[in-house]
Design an enzyme around this catalytic site. Structure first.
Site, PDB file in Angstrom:
ATOM      1  CB  THR A 139      -0.897   0.013   1.249  1.00 21.01           C
ATOM      2  OG1 THR A 139      -1.639  -1.211   1.283  1.00 21.01           O
ATOM      3  CG2 THR A 139      -1.850   1.192   1.243  1.00 21.01           C
ATOM      4  CB  THR A 171       1.193  -4.807   9.873  1.00 16.83           C
ATOM      5  OG1 THR A 171      -0.153  -4.366   9.699  1.00 16.83           O
ATOM      6  CG2 THR A 171       1.305  -5.627  11.163  1.00 16.83           C
ATOM      7  CB  CYS A 246       1.678 -12.519  -0.408  1.00 18.52           C
ATOM      8  SG  CYS A 246       3.184 -12.751  -1.339  1.00 18.52           S
ATOM      9  CB  ALA A 250      -2.406 -12.521   4.444  1.00 17.87           C
ATOM     10  NE  ARG A 251      -7.031 -10.064  -0.051  1.00 17.27           N
ATOM     11  CZ  ARG A 251      -7.069  -9.686  -1.323  1.00 17.27           C
ATOM     12  NH1 ARG A 251      -7.368 -10.563  -2.287  1.00 17.27           N
ATOM     13  NH2 ARG A 251      -6.800  -8.436  -1.656  1.00 17.27           N
ATOM     14  CD  GLN A 287     -40.043 -13.521  23.348  1.00 16.90           C
ATOM     15  OE1 GLN A 287     -40.347 -12.572  22.642  1.00 16.90           O
ATOM     16  NE2 GLN A 287     -40.867 -14.518  23.589  1.00 16.90           N
ATOM     17  CG  LEU A 346     -20.990  -7.464  28.773  1.00 15.04           C
ATOM     18  CD1 LEU A 346     -21.357  -8.543  27.762  1.00 15.04           C
ATOM     19  CD2 LEU A 346     -19.498  -7.417  28.974  1.00 15.04           C
ATOM     20  CD  GLU A 371      -3.993  -9.242   4.352  1.00 13.78           C
ATOM     21  OE1 GLU A 371      -3.984  -9.600   3.162  1.00 13.78           O
ATOM     22  OE2 GLU A 371      -3.091  -9.496   5.151  1.00 13.78           O
ATOM     23  CB  THR A 373     -12.199  -2.243   1.535  1.00 19.26           C
ATOM     24  OG1 THR A 373     -12.704  -2.249   0.193  1.00 19.26           O
ATOM     25  CG2 THR A 373     -11.013  -1.273   1.641  1.00 19.26           C
TER      26      THR A 373
HETATM   27  P1  TGC Z   1      -5.942  -7.977 -11.699  1.00 23.52           P
HETATM   28  O1  TGC Z   1      -5.755  -7.657 -13.141  1.00 23.52           O
HETATM   29  O2  TGC Z   1      -7.260  -8.471 -11.246  1.00 23.52           O
HETATM   30  O3  TGC Z   1      -4.847  -9.049 -11.255  1.00 23.52           O
HETATM   31  C1  TGC Z   1      -3.485  -8.909 -11.587  1.00 23.52           C
HETATM   32  C2  TGC Z   1      -2.879 -10.300 -11.628  1.00 23.52           C
HETATM   33  O4  TGC Z   1      -2.937 -10.879 -10.320  1.00 23.52           O
HETATM   34  C3  TGC Z   1      -3.716 -12.103 -10.340  1.00 23.52           C
HETATM   35  N1  TGC Z   1      -4.479 -12.120  -9.078  1.00 23.52           N
HETATM   36  C4  TGC Z   1      -4.196 -12.929  -8.072  1.00 23.52           C
HETATM   37  N2  TGC Z   1      -3.299 -13.913  -7.940  1.00 23.52           N
HETATM   38  C5  TGC Z   1      -3.255 -14.561  -6.762  1.00 23.52           C
HETATM   39  N3  TGC Z   1      -4.053 -14.279  -5.712  1.00 23.52           N
HETATM   40  C6  TGC Z   1      -4.973 -13.289  -5.812  1.00 23.52           C
HETATM   41  N4  TGC Z   1      -5.752 -12.984  -4.751  1.00 23.52           N
HETATM   42  C7  TGC Z   1      -5.074 -12.573  -7.024  1.00 23.52           C
HETATM   43  N5  TGC Z   1      -5.850 -11.547  -7.464  1.00 23.52           N
HETATM   44  C8  TGC Z   1      -5.477 -11.284  -8.718  1.00 23.52           C
HETATM   45  C9  TGC Z   1      -4.576 -11.975 -11.585  1.00 23.52           C
HETATM   46  O5  TGC Z   1      -4.957 -13.235 -12.046  1.00 23.52           O
HETATM   47  C10 TGC Z   1      -3.629 -11.270 -12.519  1.00 23.52           C
HETATM   48  O6  TGC Z   1      -2.687 -12.226 -12.984  1.00 23.52           O
HETATM   49  P2  TGC Z   1      -2.058 -12.122 -14.460  1.00 23.52           P
HETATM   50  O7  TGC Z   1      -1.244 -13.367 -14.605  1.00 23.52           O
HETATM   51  O8  TGC Z   1      -3.228 -12.047 -15.396  1.00 23.52           O
HETATM   52  O9  TGC Z   1      -1.227 -10.873 -14.476  1.00 23.52           O
HETATM   53  O10 TGC Z   1      -5.467  -6.688 -10.861  1.00 23.52           O
HETATM   54  P3  TGC Z   1      -6.161  -5.288 -10.671  1.00 23.52           P
HETATM   55  O11 TGC Z   1      -5.082  -4.254 -10.770  1.00 23.52           O
HETATM   56  O12 TGC Z   1      -7.359  -5.160 -11.555  1.00 23.52           O
HETATM   57  O13 TGC Z   1      -6.624  -5.293  -9.133  1.00 23.52           O
HETATM   58  C11 TGC Z   1      -7.598  -6.134  -8.720  1.00 23.52           C
HETATM   59  C12 TGC Z   1      -7.894  -5.968  -7.192  1.00 23.52           C
HETATM   60  C13 TGC Z   1      -8.582  -4.649  -6.940  1.00 23.52           C
HETATM   61  C14 TGC Z   1      -8.826  -7.068  -6.834  1.00 23.52           C
HETATM   62  C15 TGC Z   1      -6.629  -6.097  -6.353  1.00 23.52           C
HETATM   63  O14 TGC Z   1      -5.658  -5.221  -6.692  1.00 23.52           O
HETATM   64  C16 TGC Z   1      -6.895  -6.077  -4.862  1.00 23.52           C
HETATM   65  O15 TGC Z   1      -7.059  -7.111  -4.273  1.00 23.52           O
HETATM   66  N6  TGC Z   1      -6.916  -4.848  -4.184  1.00 23.52           N
HETATM   67  C17 TGC Z   1      -6.957  -4.768  -2.742  1.00 23.52           C
HETATM   68  C18 TGC Z   1      -5.582  -4.374  -2.245  1.00 23.52           C
HETATM   69  C19 TGC Z   1      -5.205  -5.102  -1.002  1.00 23.52           C
HETATM   70  O16 TGC Z   1      -5.800  -6.084  -0.602  1.00 23.52           O
HETATM   71  N7  TGC Z   1      -4.154  -4.637  -0.356  1.00 23.52           N
HETATM   72  C20 TGC Z   1      -3.671  -5.272   0.813  1.00 23.52           C
HETATM   73  C21 TGC Z   1      -2.334  -4.705   1.231  1.00 23.52           C
HETATM   74  S1  TGC Z   1      -1.491  -5.736   2.397  1.00 23.52           S
HETATM   75  C22 TGC Z   1      -2.340  -5.579   3.828  1.00 23.52           C
HETATM   76  O17 TGC Z   1      -3.369  -4.983   3.926  1.00 23.52           O
HETATM   77  C23 TGC Z   1      -1.735  -6.262   4.969  1.00 23.52           C
HETATM   78  S2  TGC Z   1      -2.594  -6.069   6.454  1.00 23.52           S
HETATM   79  C24 TGC Z   1      -1.651  -7.117   7.343  1.00 23.52           C
HETATM   80  C25 TGC Z   1      -2.112  -7.407   8.714  1.00 23.52           C
HETATM   81  O18 TGC Z   1      -1.791  -6.589   9.620  1.00 23.52           O
HETATM   82  O19 TGC Z   1      -2.705  -8.493   8.936  1.00 23.52           O
HETATM   83  P1  FAD Z   2      -8.867   3.317  -0.524  1.00 23.04           P
HETATM   84  O1  FAD Z   2      -8.362   2.358  -1.545  1.00 23.04           O
HETATM   85  O2  FAD Z   2      -8.608   4.760  -0.710  1.00 23.04           O
HETATM   86  O3  FAD Z   2     -10.452   3.092  -0.398  1.00 23.04           O
HETATM   87  C1  FAD Z   2     -11.293   4.025   0.262  1.00 23.04           C
HETATM   88  C2  FAD Z   2     -12.739   3.562   0.070  1.00 23.04           C
HETATM   89  O4  FAD Z   2     -13.052   3.550  -1.334  1.00 23.04           O
HETATM   90  C3  FAD Z   2     -12.970   2.150   0.601  1.00 23.04           C
HETATM   91  O5  FAD Z   2     -14.238   2.071   1.201  1.00 23.04           O
HETATM   92  C4  FAD Z   2     -12.955   1.305  -0.667  1.00 23.04           C
HETATM   93  O6  FAD Z   2     -13.726   0.110  -0.528  1.00 23.04           O
HETATM   94  C5  FAD Z   2     -13.560   2.263  -1.684  1.00 23.04           C
HETATM   95  N1  FAD Z   2     -13.154   1.922  -3.052  1.00 23.04           N
HETATM   96  C6  FAD Z   2     -11.911   1.925  -3.588  1.00 23.04           C
HETATM   97  N2  FAD Z   2     -11.940   1.528  -4.855  1.00 23.04           N
HETATM   98  C7  FAD Z   2     -13.238   1.238  -5.148  1.00 23.04           C
HETATM   99  C8  FAD Z   2     -13.927   0.747  -6.292  1.00 23.04           C
HETATM  100  N3  FAD Z   2     -13.269   0.432  -7.421  1.00 23.04           N
HETATM  101  N4  FAD Z   2     -15.262   0.586  -6.207  1.00 23.04           N
HETATM  102  C9  FAD Z   2     -15.939   0.853  -5.074  1.00 23.04           C
HETATM  103  N5  FAD Z   2     -15.345   1.303  -3.948  1.00 23.04           N
HETATM  104  C10 FAD Z   2     -14.013   1.494  -3.990  1.00 23.04           C
HETATM  105  N6  FAD Z   2      -0.925  -2.483   3.564  1.00 23.04           N
HETATM  106  C11 FAD Z   2       0.234  -3.120   3.256  1.00 23.04           C
HETATM  107  O7  FAD Z   2       0.697  -3.104   2.122  1.00 23.04           O
HETATM  108  N7  FAD Z   2       0.924  -3.791   4.235  1.00 23.04           N
HETATM  109  C12 FAD Z   2       0.486  -3.844   5.516  1.00 23.04           C
HETATM  110  O8  FAD Z   2       1.133  -4.475   6.359  1.00 23.04           O
HETATM  111  C13 FAD Z   2      -0.713  -3.160   5.857  1.00 23.04           C
HETATM  112  N8  FAD Z   2      -1.123  -3.139   7.151  1.00 23.04           N
HETATM  113  C14 FAD Z   2      -2.200  -2.352   7.505  1.00 23.04           C
HETATM  114  C15 FAD Z   2      -2.516  -2.186   8.850  1.00 23.04           C
HETATM  115  C16 FAD Z   2      -3.584  -1.370   9.211  1.00 23.04           C
HETATM  116  C17 FAD Z   2      -3.887  -1.145  10.660  1.00 23.04           C
HETATM  117  C18 FAD Z   2      -4.376  -0.756   8.215  1.00 23.04           C
HETATM  118  C19 FAD Z   2      -5.565   0.082   8.599  1.00 23.04           C
HETATM  119  C20 FAD Z   2      -4.064  -0.916   6.876  1.00 23.04           C
HETATM  120  C21 FAD Z   2      -2.966  -1.696   6.505  1.00 23.04           C
HETATM  121  N9  FAD Z   2      -2.566  -1.826   5.158  1.00 23.04           N
HETATM  122  C22 FAD Z   2      -1.411  -2.484   4.821  1.00 23.04           C
HETATM  123  C23 FAD Z   2      -3.260  -1.054   4.131  1.00 23.04           C
HETATM  124  C24 FAD Z   2      -4.574  -1.665   3.661  1.00 23.04           C
HETATM  125  O9  FAD Z   2      -4.375  -2.783   2.886  1.00 23.04           O
HETATM  126  C25 FAD Z   2      -5.338  -0.580   2.900  1.00 23.04           C
HETATM  127  O10 FAD Z   2      -5.777   0.369   3.868  1.00 23.04           O
HETATM  128  C26 FAD Z   2      -6.508  -1.128   2.139  1.00 23.04           C
HETATM  129  O11 FAD Z   2      -6.077  -1.937   1.057  1.00 23.04           O
HETATM  130  C27 FAD Z   2      -7.418  -0.009   1.589  1.00 23.04           C
HETATM  131  O12 FAD Z   2      -6.688   1.002   0.982  1.00 23.04           O
HETATM  132  P2  FAD Z   2      -6.925   2.543   1.393  1.00 23.04           P
HETATM  133  O13 FAD Z   2      -6.911   2.628   2.869  1.00 23.04           O
HETATM  134  O14 FAD Z   2      -5.956   3.346   0.621  1.00 23.04           O
HETATM  135  O15 FAD Z   2      -8.394   2.865   0.943  1.00 23.04           O
END
Ligand code: TGC
Ligand code: FAD
Length: 392
Positions: A139, A171, A246, A250-251, A287, A346, A371, A373
């Site tokens: 991110t 994180t 990855c 994690a998800r 109830q 509570l 991971e 939203t």
């Molecule tokens: P898109 O074109 O859909 O995909 C690009 C390529 O990636 C492949 N792919 C995956 N492969 C494995 N696992 C998955 N879950 C995958 N999702 C997609 C896909 O097949 C494609 O492959 P290829 O070979 O065709 O290139 O990508 P997009 O740019 O349209 O984005 C799609 C979207 C929005 C779903 C994706 O970017 C997404 O999941 N966004 C959310 C971002 C997110 O989850 N960030 C998390 C940051 S890390 C974090 O929050 C850690 S918190 C840690 C903690 O404290 O527990």
């Molecule tokens: P944004 O992407 O700006 O989204 C804001 C709002 O817009 C959300 O409600 C979203 O659902 C909505 N939105 C966005 N796009 C669309 C769309 N196409 N259609 C409809 N609605 C949409 N990231 C890491 O890489 N590593 C980490 O270790 C990590 N740890 C974290 C720990 C904490 C405590 C927190 C809060 C976040 C962490 N993150 C980490 C980041 C986290 O993955 C992002 O916050 C998350 O992916 C959302 O991104 P954003 O906060 O920029 O929100």
């Protein structure tokens, strides 16, 4: 209340789907959480402090990289065991589970899966033992849900890479020894690099004043002309599927983890409702209280079955990213709803640190955001079932 008498709900005998080894692993982690986490976790949250002394212990109980092969310091366990470990840790606190999720699925997993043999041998055993702490940088300030737009980049300088950019909301960032960082090369291709603390130009400022995940250390990863040795690139993957794969791991862990938080809230509310009397009888006899408890247990039971099934599919390497998205989305929302409803049972007591609900509720506001939203996971499911991409 939740410490001494905790009884995890199992309305559908889901335990019968587990092996004796699964149950032993769960018991071990549960006992550790009772002993090491529950007594200190409210204080850690009240003071916004990461309980660093737990890191080594997490390594000792096998919470880091449980499914990584033994030869690299992992425990070689299956995916259900990994899920159960996350469930028990998150019963303690989402911040503790976060620490373990990142270390296991976002740092050890990519090094194991996409790294060289030298990288595996160098980093994995130390990450498994807790001697080393890892972070995962995807991110950025302007790219959260849309990581493909990332600006972080590296250029080839002949004998090393030069890394520039910043990652936000990371994180473990302030306490990490290494970070797996996703950045674009000169052609715009996303690749993973291992940055090490001590590299000149690499800093990790802490993110303060969080009202959620206060026992977890969150910060930035800032790269200002950082020279990264060539041997620190992960050669086994390119493109966004590297970091996204990855996230699938994690998800999946989160989908199990949040059940632990929900079970803790439910169990605590059930106990309390039998003891708290109003209008001359236990509030459990009204109830409206029963409706809350019955609906909570129904949703927990459904979540348990979803997580178990995805675990079986993952053991067979058949779980799709979209199936994992559905499970993460459903179970996190379930846990947040359970935390909120159980807090109401509570009354005023529910807002204090003497009970876990308010803390779980606030933590889960992060879990429903990170991971991917809640809405992004819905769009992933929508895309999967219609073939139409509604992201853009
Ligand atoms: P898109 O074109 O859909 O995909 C690009 C390529 O990636 C492949 N792919 C995956 N492969 C494995 N696992 C998955 N879950 C995958 N999702 C997609 C896909 O097949 C494609 O492959 P290829 O070979 O065709 O290139 O990508 P997009 O740019 O349209 O984005 C799609 C979207 C929005 C779903 C994706 O970017 C997404 O999941 N966004 C959310 C971002 C997110 O989850 N960030 C998390 C940051 S890390 C974090 O929050 C850690 S918190 C840690 C903690 O404290 O527990
Ligand atoms: P944004 O992407 O700006 O989204 C804001 C709002 O817009 C959300 O409600 C979203 O659902 C909505 N939105 C966005 N796009 C669309 C769309 N196409 N259609 C409809 N609605 C949409 N990231 C890491 O890489 N590593 C980490 O270790 C990590 N740890 C974290 C720990 C904490 C405590 C927190 C809060 C976040 C962490 N993150 C980490 C980041 C986290 O993955 C992002 O916050 C998350 O992916 C959302 O991104 P954003 O906060 O920029 O929100």
């Amino acid at each position: 209340m939740s410490t001494i008498r905790y009884k995890s709900p199992d309305y559908y005998q889901v335990d019968e789907l587990l092996t004796d080894e699964h149950k032993l692993i769960r018991r071990t982690i549960r006992d550790w959480v009772n002993r090491a986490v529950i007594p200190i976790i409210d204080e850690a949250n009240q003071h916004h402090a990461f309980p660093r002394h737990l890191v080594k212990e997490l390594g000792e109980i096998g919470a880091f990289g449980p499914y990584i092969p033994v030869e690299y310091g992992g425990a070689g366990m299956d995916q259900i065991s990994y899920g159960l470990i996350m469930q028990e840790l998150e019963r303690g606190d989402s911040g503790i589970r976060s620490m373990a999720s990142v270390q296991s699925s976002l740092v050890m997993y990519p090094i194991y899966k996409y790294g060289t043999e030298e990288q595996r041998r160098k980093y994995l055993p130390k990450l498994a033992s807790g001697e080393m702490i890892g972070a995962f940088g995807l991110t950025e300030p302007n790219h959260g849900s849309d990581p493909g737009g990332m600006l972080c980049k590296f250029t080839d300088q002949g004998d090393h890479y030069l890394l520039n950019g910043s990652k936000m909301w990371i994180t473990n960032a302030p306490i990490c020894d290494i970070a797996v960082v996703w950045a674009k090369d000169e052609t715009g291709t996303v690749k993973g690099l291992i940055a090490e603390r001590g590299m000149e130009g690499f800093t990790t400022p802490e993110t303060l004043k969080k009202w959620s995940l206060r026992s977890s250390s969150t910060g930035e990863l800032v790269f200002d002309d950082v020279r990264v040795p060539k041997e620190n690139i992960l050669p086994g993957v390119k493109g966004l599927k590297g970091p996204l794969s990855c996230l699938s791991s994690a998800r999946y862990g989160i989908a199990w983890g949040v059940i632990g938080a929900a079970m803790d809230c439910f169990d605590c509310a059930l106990q309390y409702s039998k003891e708290r009397k109003q209008f001359g009888k236990p509030i459990a006899g009204f109830q409206l209280t029963q409706k809350k408890l019955a609906e909570m247990l129904t949703e927990i039971t459904k979540a348990q079955l979803l997580a178990w099934r995805v675990g079986v599919l993952r053991n067979e390497d058949r779980a799709t990213p979209a199936q994992i998205s559905m499970c993460k989305r459903n179970n996190v929302k379930m846990a947040l709803d359970v935390a909120r409803e159980s807090r109401q049972i509570l009354g005023a007591m529910g807002i204090t640190g003497d009970f876990p609900m308010m803390r779980h509720m606030m933590n889960l506001e992060s879990v429903i955001t990170y991971e991917g939203t809640h809405d992004i996971h819905l769009l992933i499911t929508g895309n999967d079932i219609t073939g139409e991409n509604a992201f853009e």
